[in-house]
Motif scaffolding. Structure first.
Motif, PDB file in Angstrom:
ATOM      1  N   ASN A  93      -7.598   9.666 -11.847  1.00 26.73           N
ATOM      2  CA  ASN A  93      -6.140   9.574 -11.990  1.00 26.73           C
ATOM      3  C   ASN A  93      -5.632  10.211 -13.268  1.00 26.73           C
ATOM      4  O   ASN A  93      -4.516  10.738 -13.300  1.00 26.73           O
ATOM      5  CB  ASN A  93      -5.715   8.100 -11.951  1.00 26.73           C
ATOM      6  CG  ASN A  93      -4.360   7.870 -12.581  1.00 26.73           C
ATOM      7  OD1 ASN A  93      -3.316   8.128 -11.988  1.00 26.73           O
ATOM      8  ND2 ASN A  93      -4.354   7.390 -13.825  1.00 26.73           N
ATOM      9  N   CYS A 162      -8.206  11.383  -5.404  1.00 20.81           N
ATOM     10  CA  CYS A 162      -7.693  11.996  -6.634  1.00 20.81           C
ATOM     11  C   CYS A 162      -6.169  11.947  -6.662  1.00 20.81           C
ATOM     12  O   CYS A 162      -5.511  12.149  -5.629  1.00 20.81           O
ATOM     13  CB  CYS A 162      -8.140  13.451  -6.738  1.00 20.81           C
ATOM     14  SG  CYS A 162      -9.918  13.680  -6.930  1.00 20.81           S
ATOM     15  N   SER A 164      -3.143  13.826  -7.514  1.00 21.79           N
ATOM     16  CA  SER A 164      -2.640  15.166  -7.793  1.00 21.79           C
ATOM     17  C   SER A 164      -1.137  15.080  -8.025  1.00 21.79           C
ATOM     18  O   SER A 164      -0.661  14.120  -8.627  1.00 21.79           O
ATOM     19  CB  SER A 164      -3.000  16.123  -6.652  1.00 21.79           C
ATOM     20  OG  SER A 164      -2.702  17.457  -6.990  1.00 21.79           O
ATOM     21  N   LYS A 184      -2.803  21.121 -10.956  1.00 25.73           N
ATOM     22  CA  LYS A 184      -2.663  20.206  -9.829  1.00 25.73           C
ATOM     23  C   LYS A 184      -2.890  20.914  -8.494  1.00 25.73           C
ATOM     24  O   LYS A 184      -3.458  20.320  -7.565  1.00 25.73           O
ATOM     25  CB  LYS A 184      -1.294  19.534  -9.862  1.00 25.73           C
ATOM     26  CG  LYS A 184      -1.128  18.541 -11.004  1.00 25.73           C
ATOM     27  CD  LYS A 184      -2.159  17.410 -10.929  1.00 25.73           C
ATOM     28  CE  LYS A 184      -1.904  16.332 -11.957  1.00 25.73           C
ATOM     29  NZ  LYS A 184      -2.878  15.211 -11.846  1.00 25.73           N
ATOM     30  N   THR A 188      -5.855  19.675  -5.866  1.00 29.01           N
ATOM     31  CA  THR A 188      -5.665  19.430  -4.436  1.00 29.01           C
ATOM     32  C   THR A 188      -6.647  20.246  -3.609  1.00 29.01           C
ATOM     33  O   THR A 188      -7.269  19.738  -2.662  1.00 29.01           O
ATOM     34  CB  THR A 188      -4.219  19.756  -4.017  1.00 29.01           C
ATOM     35  OG1 THR A 188      -3.313  18.949  -4.780  1.00 29.01           O
ATOM     36  CG2 THR A 188      -4.002  19.489  -2.535  1.00 29.01           C
ATOM     37  N   CYS A 191     -10.238  18.902  -3.814  1.00 28.20           N
ATOM     38  CA  CYS A 191     -10.484  17.770  -2.918  1.00 28.20           C
ATOM     39  C   CYS A 191     -10.763  18.243  -1.497  1.00 28.20           C
ATOM     40  O   CYS A 191     -11.672  17.726  -0.830  1.00 28.20           O
ATOM     41  CB  CYS A 191      -9.296  16.815  -2.936  1.00 28.20           C
ATOM     42  SG  CYS A 191      -9.090  15.922  -4.487  1.00 28.20           S
ATOM     43  N   SER A 207      -6.608  13.214  -1.512  1.00 30.77           N
ATOM     44  CA  SER A 207      -5.743  13.234  -2.698  1.00 30.77           C
ATOM     45  C   SER A 207      -4.352  12.761  -2.310  1.00 30.77           C
ATOM     46  O   SER A 207      -3.979  12.772  -1.136  1.00 30.77           O
ATOM     47  CB  SER A 207      -5.673  14.641  -3.302  1.00 30.77           C
ATOM     48  OG  SER A 207      -5.125  15.572  -2.377  1.00 30.77           O
ATOM     49  N   SER A 209      -0.223  13.311  -3.633  1.00 28.33           N
ATOM     50  CA  SER A 209       0.661  14.129  -4.459  1.00 28.33           C
ATOM     51  C   SER A 209       1.996  13.416  -4.610  1.00 28.33           C
ATOM     52  O   SER A 209       2.912  13.602  -3.789  1.00 28.33           O
ATOM     53  CB  SER A 209       0.855  15.524  -3.846  1.00 28.33           C
ATOM     54  OG  SER A 209      -0.316  16.295  -3.977  1.00 28.33           O
ATOM     55  N   ASP A 268      -4.278  15.680   1.806  1.00 30.67           N
ATOM     56  CA  ASP A 268      -3.402  15.436   0.654  1.00 30.67           C
ATOM     57  C   ASP A 268      -2.139  14.765   1.162  1.00 30.67           C
ATOM     58  O   ASP A 268      -1.405  15.338   1.977  1.00 30.67           O
ATOM     59  CB  ASP A 268      -3.046  16.745  -0.060  1.00 30.67           C
ATOM     60  CG  ASP A 268      -2.106  16.518  -1.231  1.00 30.67           C
ATOM     61  OD1 ASP A 268      -2.469  15.719  -2.124  1.00 30.67           O
ATOM     62  OD2 ASP A 268      -1.023  17.133  -1.259  1.00 30.67           O
TER      63      ASP A 268
END
Length: 278
Positions: A93, A162, A164, A184, A188, A191, A207, A209, A268
């Protein structure tokens, strides 16, 4: 089978888990009963950890770990796994931002953004996957013991998610932050790439966003024109508000649940109040 948010018996590792979105993620997992490991770089989060521990009756462990220091990251992976237990879920993070025109950005500033936002999450994930496979966390040889033979599938049943940003999808305005945007976007894609590479090990990696979240930066924006930017960001968000950090934290918990993430990998999830619909 219903989706459960009961994380009793699960161990979650969260970088930067003591502030901002990271704290919201820590809080959401604590509420769900997880044992938590959080890392920090500058501000020791022991005060908030004590509060969460008392409120939710869970165990939270803290380690100082600058993400760009790969040696320390690998040490913490090994140490935390020994002291707390084998980690089930990893949430990279921690991140940093810098509003600066590219022509005014120094090499050291560019390195700082890229190492923290992109390089650090990748090396953290690599270290954990190597540890889970019984290999040394640091890369000493491609033939390290523990790696499954080529073509062999294993099921580690691990989750990586993750944090992002929509800054990896659209060019934010009016602030100038090319390094952040690029870092970023890279995270993404990392991942997505790692999801394909590590599926054979029984690891899902996704991920999120987020759009604009009501963290300290927005609640108390920089002086001067920065105070006007926050109003513009809100107006450019169709739902006409910023996200509360808890909304992001709860979604992370949902995405990492055994039922919801057993087949989802390489995805994502955009959580932006409609900002990127324009």
């Amino acid at each position: 089978m219903p989706v459960t948010l009961d994380y009793n018996g699960k161990i979650v590792f969260i970088t930067g888990g003591g502030r901002g979105i990271g704290l919201a993620i820590t809080t959401a997992f604590a509420r769900a009963g997880a044992t938590i490991i959080i890392t920090y770089t500058s501000k020791d989060p022991q005060e908030v950890v004590k509060k969460l521990t008392e409120e939710y009756k869970v165990s939270i462990h803290v380690y100082h770990c600058p993400g760009e220091d790969t040696t320390r990251v690998n040490e913490v992976i090994d140490l935390a796994s020994k002291e707390v237990g084998e980690v089930d879920i990893v949430v990279p993070n921690a991140g940093v931002s810098l509003w600066r025109d590219c022509i005014d950005m120094s090499d050291s500033e560019l390195d700082w953004i890229m190492k923290t936002n992109l390089y650090a999450p990748i090396t953290l994930c690599r270290g954990f996957v190597r540890h889970w496979l019984g290999m040394s966390t640091s890369v000493q040889s491609s033939e390290d013991p523990g790696k499954p033979p080529a073509g062999e599938r294993v099921n580690l049943n691990k989750r990586i998610l993750c944090v992002s940003s929509i800054s990896g999808i659209v060019n934010m305005n009016p602030q100038r932050q090319v390094a952040y945007n690029v870092s970023k976007a890279g995270l993404t894609m990392a991942c997505k790439s790692l999801a394909g590479e590590w599926a054979k090990y029984g690891i899902t990696i996704n991920s999120i966003s987020p759009g604009y979240v009501a963290t300290d930066m927005i609640k108390d924006p920089p002086p001067g024109e920065g105070r006007e930017w926050a109003d513009k960001w809100r107006k450019d968000t169709p739902v006409d508000r910023f996200a509360d950090a808890s909304e992001i934290g709860q979604m992370v918990v949902l995405m990492c649940s055994t039922e919801s993430s057993s087949f989802m990998t390489g995805h994502d999830l955009v959580i932006d109040g409609g900002f990127t619909t324009y």
